[in-house]
Design a protein around this motif. Structure first.
Motif, PDB file in Angstrom:
ATOM      1  N   ILE A   1     -16.592  28.405 -14.142  1.00 22.99           N
ATOM      2  CA  ILE A   1     -15.382  29.081 -14.728  1.00 22.99           C
ATOM      3  C   ILE A   1     -14.171  28.079 -14.871  1.00 22.99           C
ATOM      4  O   ILE A   1     -13.864  28.011 -15.372  1.00 22.99           O
ATOM      5  CB  ILE A   1     -14.643  30.519 -14.050  1.00 22.99           C
ATOM      6  N   GLN A   2     -14.000  26.632 -14.013  1.00 23.47           N
ATOM      7  CA  GLN A   2     -13.399  26.075 -13.962  1.00 23.47           C
ATOM      8  C   GLN A   2     -13.641  24.942 -15.242  1.00 23.47           C
ATOM      9  O   GLN A   2     -12.366  24.414 -15.903  1.00 23.47           O
ATOM     10  CB  GLN A   2     -13.160  24.860 -12.795  1.00 23.47           C
ATOM     11  N   HIS A   3     -14.875  24.828 -15.780  1.00 23.69           N
ATOM     12  CA  HIS A   3     -14.527  23.787 -16.588  1.00 23.69           C
ATOM     13  C   HIS A   3     -14.796  24.383 -18.101  1.00 23.69           C
ATOM     14  O   HIS A   3     -14.410  23.713 -18.695  1.00 23.69           O
ATOM     15  CB  HIS A   3     -16.285  23.731 -16.647  1.00 23.69           C
TER      16      HIS A   3
ATOM     17  N   SER B   1      -5.678  30.484 -19.283  1.00 22.16           N
ATOM     18  CA  SER B   1      -6.791  29.344 -19.532  1.00 22.16           C
ATOM     19  C   SER B   1      -7.563  29.707 -21.143  1.00 22.16           C
ATOM     20  O   SER B   1      -8.470  29.140 -20.791  1.00 22.16           O
ATOM     21  CB  SER B   1      -7.505  28.942 -18.125  1.00 22.16           C
ATOM     22  N   GLY B   2      -6.802  30.229 -21.680  1.00 26.25           N
ATOM     23  CA  GLY B   2      -8.269  30.419 -22.949  1.00 26.25           C
ATOM     24  C   GLY B   2      -8.746  31.466 -22.253  1.00 26.25           C
ATOM     25  O   GLY B   2      -9.713  32.398 -23.085  1.00 26.25           O
ATOM     26  N   LYS B   3      -8.684  32.722 -21.494  1.00 31.16           N
ATOM     27  CA  LYS B   3      -9.462  33.309 -20.759  1.00 31.16           C
ATOM     28  C   LYS B   3      -9.310  34.880 -21.865  1.00 31.16           C
ATOM     29  O   LYS B   3      -9.550  36.395 -21.619  1.00 31.16           O
ATOM     30  CB  LYS B   3      -9.471  33.424 -19.967  1.00 31.16           C
ATOM     31  N   ALA B   4      -7.464  35.169 -21.964  1.00 27.06           N
ATOM     32  CA  ALA B   4      -6.816  36.252 -23.173  1.00 27.06           C
ATOM     33  C   ALA B   4      -5.933  35.534 -23.762  1.00 27.06           C
ATOM     34  O   ALA B   4      -5.487  34.268 -23.397  1.00 27.06           O
ATOM     35  CB  ALA B   4      -6.497  36.500 -21.941  1.00 27.06           C
TER      36      ALA B   4
ATOM     37  N   ASP C   1      -6.145  33.373  -8.535  1.00 26.97           N
ATOM     38  CA  ASP C   1      -7.498  32.445  -8.250  1.00 26.97           C
ATOM     39  C   ASP C   1      -7.781  32.360  -9.498  1.00 26.97           C
ATOM     40  O   ASP C   1      -8.418  32.664 -10.308  1.00 26.97           O
ATOM     41  CB  ASP C   1      -8.226  32.636  -6.924  1.00 26.97           C
ATOM     42  N   THR C   2      -8.202  30.695  -9.908  1.00 24.80           N
ATOM     43  CA  THR C   2      -9.382  30.138 -10.539  1.00 24.80           C
ATOM     44  C   THR C   2     -10.192  30.927 -11.324  1.00 24.80           C
ATOM     45  O   THR C   2     -11.150  31.479 -12.716  1.00 24.80           O
ATOM     46  CB  THR C   2      -9.470  28.901 -10.903  1.00 24.80           C
ATOM     47  N   THR C   3     -11.383  32.143 -10.486  1.00 27.18           N
ATOM     48  CA  THR C   3     -12.107  32.682 -10.318  1.00 27.18           C
ATOM     49  C   THR C   3     -12.016  34.319 -10.738  1.00 27.18           C
ATOM     50  O   THR C   3     -12.781  34.508 -10.774  1.00 27.18           O
ATOM     51  CB  THR C   3     -13.489  32.631  -9.406  1.00 27.18           C
ATOM     52  N   ALA C   4     -10.501  34.385 -10.718  1.00 26.58           N
ATOM     53  CA  ALA C   4     -10.620  35.665 -10.331  1.00 26.58           C
ATOM     54  C   ALA C   4     -10.762  36.319 -11.865  1.00 26.58           C
ATOM     55  O   ALA C   4     -10.751  35.865 -13.029  1.00 26.58           O
ATOM     56  CB  ALA C   4      -8.952  35.597 -10.882  1.00 26.58           C
TER      57      ALA C   4
ATOM     58  N   HIS D   1     -12.636  13.281 -18.079  1.00 34.57           N
ATOM     59  CA  HIS D   1     -13.015  14.480 -17.619  1.00 34.57           C
ATOM     60  C   HIS D   1     -12.369  16.310 -18.354  1.00 34.57           C
ATOM     61  O   HIS D   1     -10.733  16.350 -17.861  1.00 34.57           O
ATOM     62  CB  HIS D   1     -12.180  14.470 -16.490  1.00 34.57           C
ATOM     63  N   VAL D   2     -12.850  16.537 -18.646  1.00 30.94           N
ATOM     64  CA  VAL D   2     -12.292  18.289 -19.473  1.00 30.94           C
ATOM     65  C   VAL D   2     -12.926  19.381 -18.321  1.00 30.94           C
ATOM     66  O   VAL D   2     -13.122  19.497 -17.928  1.00 30.94           O
ATOM     67  CB  VAL D   2     -13.367  18.464 -20.879  1.00 30.94           C
ATOM     68  N   GLY D   3     -11.845  20.357 -18.236  1.00 27.91           N
ATOM     69  CA  GLY D   3     -11.982  21.627 -17.872  1.00 27.91           C
ATOM     70  C   GLY D   3     -10.195  21.577 -16.659  1.00 27.91           C
ATOM     71  O   GLY D   3      -9.347  21.296 -17.673  1.00 27.91           O
TER      72      GLY D   3
END
Lengths: 319, 247
Positions: free
Chosen positions: A267-269, A135-138, B12-15, A245-247
């Protein structure tokens, strides 16, 4: 040869597809081949003008039955067109329709696919494309190991590039498969900028305290010409419509500017907005995690700051 | 009626997202695993609701993964579903995963196949679309509403500027997102029942991967937030114009 599928809505080529065309033409330049585009359905615009976005040739299958997406029909036709014109790379926008058909086209062509791509291919050692993951984190570099390659490029990651090509328009003749679905109704949100296509987005969270306070946010959005969005608690409480709703579980967007008002930045947002080019956070809590992901921050009361920002935007416009 | 629900195991979404072995492998240490939220909250729960309406419905769950995917598939069974199939294969290649599921789907002759709109780890959104090509079935993506009337499904799907309603006859593949159903929490009875529900392990069929991951990267760290005086919004507008060049 690079083939770019151009997705349309209301007989207009979508912005995301024009960007995909710019991207496809850049790949063609890398590979030293031509760029061709495919339009399914009828359109109102002059398709030869797509030369300025990189097309050398545009193929069109003019039939208004194709103006709405039927994945089975569209994927069959794109794959057939790719075979007919010997495409070695097929490019899609990673938008709603591109996501729906690109993987099916890849299967029909026996091609490897990268969706959510965010870079030009690296061809120094095979054919590698970078895509966003987690989700864009990597990012992940994916090697495509088949002769034909399919790529769906993330919206707003490559940008529009001006080309000097003059495109020719040709009608392509392919047998149209029987429809597999029937569209019975299309509901449009009138007068609003579609969130996924917006360059500027103003978004509100629980910090705005209630739906009656959205006026200041709407004023700012109007001054900027921005689309509006919200966090999950806001749409869950029905303060704002669900399509805003974005996230992680809502819409993922990548505008040039994302202004978050009264959103703490869970973090989900962030997963839905972290591909935005510039992030502005307005929050009264200096410890709000969103500030860590922001480019610009304003610590203070949104009810005080947002109208001032709107006034400053309007002032800058008239100057 | 027979429904197949595709289930994926995701962090998990917070991992914490980190990589090991020269950035070629996701660091699984300390990671909590969950059912991919789109598979669980929307695809699986909507299938369960359809079974509640028509108890003759059979729900099968399928996952592609090793033994470590079993707690996830048991958790899914605790929410509902009659039996689960684990295809014993580990692959990051969407085509390989879709081809494995297609083989199971062909054998089971399902009327409906539900997937989540994408997984939250690789975000590829490929499986439903690939299944439609592999099985030559209609596919409706990003559905937020699903009703069944005899052999005809009425599905609402998201489009850029609103919503489209379409009808299709079964068999049909649907990828599910928010709006399809409300999240549920498994109850004790479900958890107990899940222990004895059949979990079939199937050997993978032979396929050739079309892609491979050569490395992962983390995005460059943000250079740090620039704080603007709340009394000076002209400065923020100037920065957005001249420095960020976004307005």
């Amino acid at each position: 040869m690079v083939l770019v599928y151009l997705d349309q809505a209301d007989q207009q080529i979508k912005k995301a597809s024009i960007e995909a065309l710019s991207y496809g033409a850049a790949i063609a330049k890398q590979l030293g081949c031509t760029t061709e585009a495919l339009v399914l359905g009828t359109t109102q615009e002059d398709l030869t003008s797509l030369g300025m976005h990189g097309a050398n040739k545009v193929h069109q299958l003019k039939n208004d039955a194709l103006n709405f997406l039927d994945v089975k029909v569209h994927a069959t036709l794109v794959a057939a067109a790719a075979k007919k014109i010997n495409a070695t790379v097929v490019v899609f926008a990673h938008n709603i329709n591109g996501k729906a058909i690109a993987p099916a086209v890849a299967v029909r062509l026996g091609a490897g696919i990268v969706t959510g791509a965010c870079s030009l291919p690296n061809t120094s050692n095979g054919f590698e494309v970078t895509k966003t993951v987690f989700s864009g984190k990597a990012f992940a570099s994916i090697k495509i190991e088949t002769p034909i390659k399919v790529i769906a490029i993330n919206q707003n990651s490559f940008g529009l590039v001006a080309y000097n090509n003059s495109a020719t328009l040709e009608m392509i003749d392919l047998p149209i498969p029987t429809a597999s679905i029937k569209i019975t109704k299309v509901e449009k949100i009138e007068g609003e900028i579609p969130l996924t296509e917006a360059n500027l987005v103003v978004s509100g969270g629980r910090g705005l305290k209630g739906p009656e306070n959205w006026g200041i946010l709407l004023d700012l959005a109007k001054a900027l010409g921005a689309a509006t969005a919200c966090s999950r608690p806001v749409s869950d409480s029905d303060w704002r419509p669900h399509h805003e709703h974005v996230g992680q579980t809502g819409i993922q967007i990548a505008p040039n500017l994302y202004i978050a008002i009264g959103i703490s930045g869970a973090i989900q947002h962030l997963a839905g907005v972290n591909r935005s080019k510039t992030i502005v956070v307005i929050n009264k809590d200096p410890e709000a995690p969103f500030f860590k992901a922001a480019d610009y921050g304003v610590v203070g009361d949104a009810f005080d700051i947002v109208p001032k920002l709107t006034a400053a935007v309007l002032k800058a416009k008239t100057n | 009626m027979k429904i197949l629900v595709c289930i994926s195991k995701t962090p998990d979404t917070t991992a914490k997202i980190a990589f090991i072995e020269g950035n070629t492998k996701f660091d699984e240490s300390g990671v909590q695993w969950i059912i991919n939220p789109y598979d669980e909250w929307y695809a699986l729960v909507r299938a369960i609701e359809l079974k509640e309406k028509d108890p003759a419905t059979l729900i099968h769950l399928v996952t592609v993964g090793g033994v470590d995917a079993e707690p996830i598939i048991r958790k899914a069974l605790a929410l509902g579903g009659d039996e689960a199939i684990r295809i014993d294969s580990n692959s990051n290649d969407s085509f390989t995963v879709a081809a494995q599921i297609a083989a199971v789907a062909k054998e089971g002759a399902y009327d409906l196949i539900f997937t989540g709109k994408e997984t939250i780890d690789y975000n590829s959104a490929c499986i439903g679309s690939m299944l439609s090509a592999l099985l030559d079935l209609p596919f409706i993506s990003m559905a937020n509403h699903f009703e069944l009337n005899g052999n005809t499904a009425t599905v609402k799907r998201e489009i850029e500027s609103g919503e489209e309603t379409c009808e299709a006859n079964l068999p049909l593949i649907v990828s599910c997102q928010k709006g399809m159903a409300e999240q549920r929490i498994p109850n004790m009875r479900g958890i107990m029942a899940a222990r004895t529900k059949p979990l079939k392990i199937v050997a993978p069929s032979s396929t050739t991967a079309t892609t491979s991951i050569s490395k992962f990267d983390l995005p460059p760290a943000k250079s740090g937030v620039k704080l603007i005086d709340p009394e000076n919004m002209d400065e923020l507008v100037r920065l957005l114009k001249e420095e960020a060049k976004v307005i």
